[in-house]
Design a protein around this motif. Structure first.
Motif, mmCIF file in Angstrom:
data_model
loop_
_atom_site.group_PDB
_atom_site.id
_atom_site.type_symbol
_atom_site.label_atom_id
_atom_site.label_comp_id
_atom_site.label_asym_id
_atom_site.label_seq_id
_atom_site.Cartn_x
_atom_site.Cartn_y
_atom_site.Cartn_z
ATOM 1 N N SER A 172 39.779 -117.889 -16.734
ATOM 2 C CA SER A 172 40.006 -116.631 -17.466
ATOM 3 C C SER A 172 39.271 -115.464 -16.805
ATOM 4 O O SER A 172 39.757 -114.325 -16.805
ATOM 5 C CB SER A 172 39.565 -116.795 -18.927
ATOM 6 O OG SER A 172 38.186 -117.109 -18.995
ATOM 7 N N GLU A 173 38.091 -115.728 -16.234
ATOM 8 C CA GLU A 173 37.362 -114.669 -15.527
ATOM 9 C C GLU A 173 38.162 -114.170 -14.320
ATOM 10 O O GLU A 173 38.225 -112.961 -14.051
ATOM 11 C CB GLU A 173 35.981 -115.175 -15.082
ATOM 12 C CG GLU A 173 34.995 -115.416 -16.218
ATOM 13 C CD GLU A 173 33.661 -115.915 -15.690
ATOM 14 O OE1 GLU A 173 33.535 -116.129 -14.470
ATOM 15 O OE2 GLU A 173 32.724 -116.073 -16.505
ATOM 16 N N ARG A 222 41.432 -114.364 -13.904
ATOM 17 C CA ARG A 222 42.610 -113.625 -14.372
ATOM 18 C C ARG A 222 42.236 -112.209 -14.803
ATOM 19 O O ARG A 222 43.004 -111.261 -14.605
ATOM 20 C CB ARG A 222 43.281 -114.385 -15.511
ATOM 21 C CG ARG A 222 43.910 -115.707 -15.113
ATOM 22 C CD ARG A 222 44.828 -116.223 -16.210
ATOM 23 N NE ARG A 222 45.300 -117.571 -15.968
ATOM 24 C CZ ARG A 222 46.308 -117.901 -15.160
ATOM 25 N NH1 ARG A 222 46.942 -116.946 -14.513
ATOM 26 N NH2 ARG A 222 46.684 -119.155 -15.022
ATOM 27 N N ALA A 223 41.046 -112.076 -15.386
ATOM 28 C CA ALA A 223 40.588 -110.747 -15.806
ATOM 29 C C ALA A 223 40.396 -109.829 -14.598
ATOM 30 O O ALA A 223 40.754 -108.655 -14.623
ATOM 31 C CB ALA A 223 39.282 -110.874 -16.603
ATOM 32 N N VAL A 224 39.818 -110.382 -13.531
ATOM 33 C CA VAL A 224 39.622 -109.601 -12.318
ATOM 34 C C VAL A 224 40.964 -109.159 -11.737
ATOM 35 O O VAL A 224 41.157 -108.014 -11.320
ATOM 36 C CB VAL A 224 38.831 -110.409 -11.268
ATOM 37 C CG1 VAL A 224 38.850 -109.709 -9.903
ATOM 38 C CG2 VAL A 224 37.408 -110.643 -11.728
ATOM 39 N N GLY A 252 43.602 -108.556 -13.144
ATOM 40 C CA GLY A 252 44.328 -107.578 -13.940
ATOM 41 C C GLY A 252 43.557 -106.323 -14.220
ATOM 42 O O GLY A 252 44.089 -105.395 -14.819
ATOM 43 N N SER A 253 42.270 -106.255 -13.744
ATOM 44 C CA SER A 253 41.428 -105.140 -14.197
ATOM 45 C C SER A 253 40.762 -104.343 -13.091
ATOM 46 O O SER A 253 40.214 -103.285 -13.357
ATOM 47 C CB SER A 253 40.328 -105.683 -15.126
ATOM 48 O OG SER A 253 39.459 -106.546 -14.405
#
Length: 455
Positions: free
Chosen positions: A445-446, A448-450, A452-453
């Motif tokens: 999840s970390e 995926r956050a990177v 997308g962010s």
């Protein structure tokens, strides 16, 4: 939240493509235990040409494996797979209708021109989620191993009933069945998996050829399939000389292969639990060397030969199963498709050279000469393996990335590499993906956050 199991579509993909792969591999392998025995009526028959006929598919496979994968990127996976199966069927019919061994060699070479392995694996990747892709590939891999074992049973039985001509017509039927499965059971992809995961990239091949760890593995699969093909030029003839009637050979091959599978399992378990796969790898080499030496020394004893065949398949099964996973562990991140392209080319080239070596050595030195030549090559492989590093237990991920430009991609790669558990990260702007190699500390999840962010 992503499912931990295969979806219905992924199960359909796994088993349908595994069936296509298995049918094709059976068509290639069924000839191995029988051709030296049942091909003696062909004009031009000689041990050398037996070896060439058995291994001829390997040369055309080696030459066309990477180009066919690249064509599947351009024209689509299914059209290339179907074209390859058509070629396989044509080659089978040519071999079936030939009265001369040269015609069989031509047919086998055309069979090999249907080099669909890269396209099939790429299609499997296109139709599966990243987190489930390894399971699908494992199903296909198991099916390949099972098809080889089954070919040792089916080949002698079918040939005894309908002869070589019937055997080759059966392989043509397998190709037709494969086409029907691809056309009517395999879903149509709506996206393509990233190229780094599937097919070879020409610009990366040279670098991978000279990667010392990958070179050891590519040389290993070359030697492994060279030895396998060479042994099956000599072993059937040797078994007949030792007193085992040709129609009973399946009674030795099939139980030996199944028994070897169970003997291989402890090697895998020990290698994984103790993280010493290199030691188990070298032990398997020694087991195969012992088997080859036994075949060479006790060529006239059917009972000793039976034990040697059991040992041979034990080592072979372990090495055949472990080499692809080692390629995945040692290849640079994002270059699995290219690394597997070089690996597959080496494998098929080894099969061709094995036919040449086995046929030539048998013609001039007899069966023992073939076994001792194969043993010498295994010694070379053992020496090469000394410098092999202990592979690190890492997982690979291929994740979609919303990339704006080159600077954005570099920022993503930097931030990903700093996450806990990430051993290697690369972001490819042209493919809109991030390739990661990670350990057990990695948090998906970390990442995926990177992806997308990052601004």
């Amino acid at each position: 939240m992503a499912s931990n199991g295969l979806s219905g579509v992924e199960k359909k993909v796994a088993f349908s493509l595994a069936s296509v792969f298995g049918l094709r591999m059976m068509g290639l392998f069924m000839i191995m235990p029988v051709f030296a025995l049942y091909g003696q009526h062909l004009e031009g028959f000689s041990p050398l040409w037996v070896g060439i006929a058995i291994g001829a598919y390997g040369l055309t496979q080696a030459v066309l494996q990477i180009p066919m994968g690249m064509l599947s990127d351009k024209y689509g996976r299914k059209p290339i797979i179907l074209a390859g199966l058509v070629l396989f069927a044509i080659g089978s019919v040519i071999a079936a209708t030939s009265d001369h061994i040269y015609g069989v060699v031509l047919g086998r070479a055309i069979q090999g021109m249907g080099a669909i392995a890269a396209a099939v694996l790429a299609l499997a990747a296109d139709l599966t989620r990243d987190e489930q892709r390894t399971k699908v590939m494992a199903v296909i891999g198991v099916c390949i191993g099972f098809s080889f074992a089954l070919s040792l049973l089916v080949g002698p039985v079918v040939t005894q009933m309908v002869g070589l001509t019937g055997l080759f017509y059966l392989t043509a039927l397998f190709a037709v069945l494969g086409m029907l499965i691809v056309q009517f059971f395999v879903p149509n992809p709506v996206t393509q998996a990233p190229k780094g995961d599937t097919v070879a990239t020409p610009s990366k091949l040279k670098k991978l050829l000279f990667n010392p760890q990958l070179f050891r593995l590519d040389a290993g699969i070359f030697i492994l399939h060279l030895v396998l093909t060479a042994v099956f030029v000599a072993l059937p003839l040797d078994l007949v000389d030792a007193g085992l009637a040709k129609e009973k050979h399946w009674m030795l091959y099939f139980p030996a292969f199944v028994g070897a599978f169970f003997l291989m399992v402890p090697l895998i378990i020990i290698g994984v639990k103790r993280n010493n796969s290199k030691t188990m790898f070298q032990l398997s080499l020694l087991i195969m060397m012992l088997a080859l030496a036994t075949m060479g020394v006790f060529a006239d004893s059917i009972w000793v030969l039976s034990i040697a065949v059991l040992l041979f398949f034990t080592g072979f099964n372990y090495l055949e199963a472990s080499l692809p996973s080692l390629i995945a562990k040692f290849c640079p991140v994002g270059e699995k498709g290219s690394a597997m392209g070089v690996y597959s080319t080496s494998q098929f080239l080894g099969a061709f050279c094995g036919g040449m070596l086995g046929g030539g050595a048998y013609q001039y030195l007899g069966a023992s000469g073939v076994f001792f030549a194969a043993l010498a090559l295994m010694v070379i492989w053992l020496i090469l393996s000394i410098g092999m590093e202990q592979p690190v237990l890492l997982k690979s991920y291929t994740l979609e990335a919303n990339i704006q430009d080159k600077a954005h991609a570099q920022g993503m790669a930097t931030e990903l590499s700093q996450l806990s558990g990430v051993a290697e990260a690369i972001v490819v702007l042209e493919e809109n993906v991030a390739y990661l190699k990670v350990d057990d500390k990695f948090n998906l999840s970390e990442a995926r956050a990177v992806l997308g962010s990052v601004n």
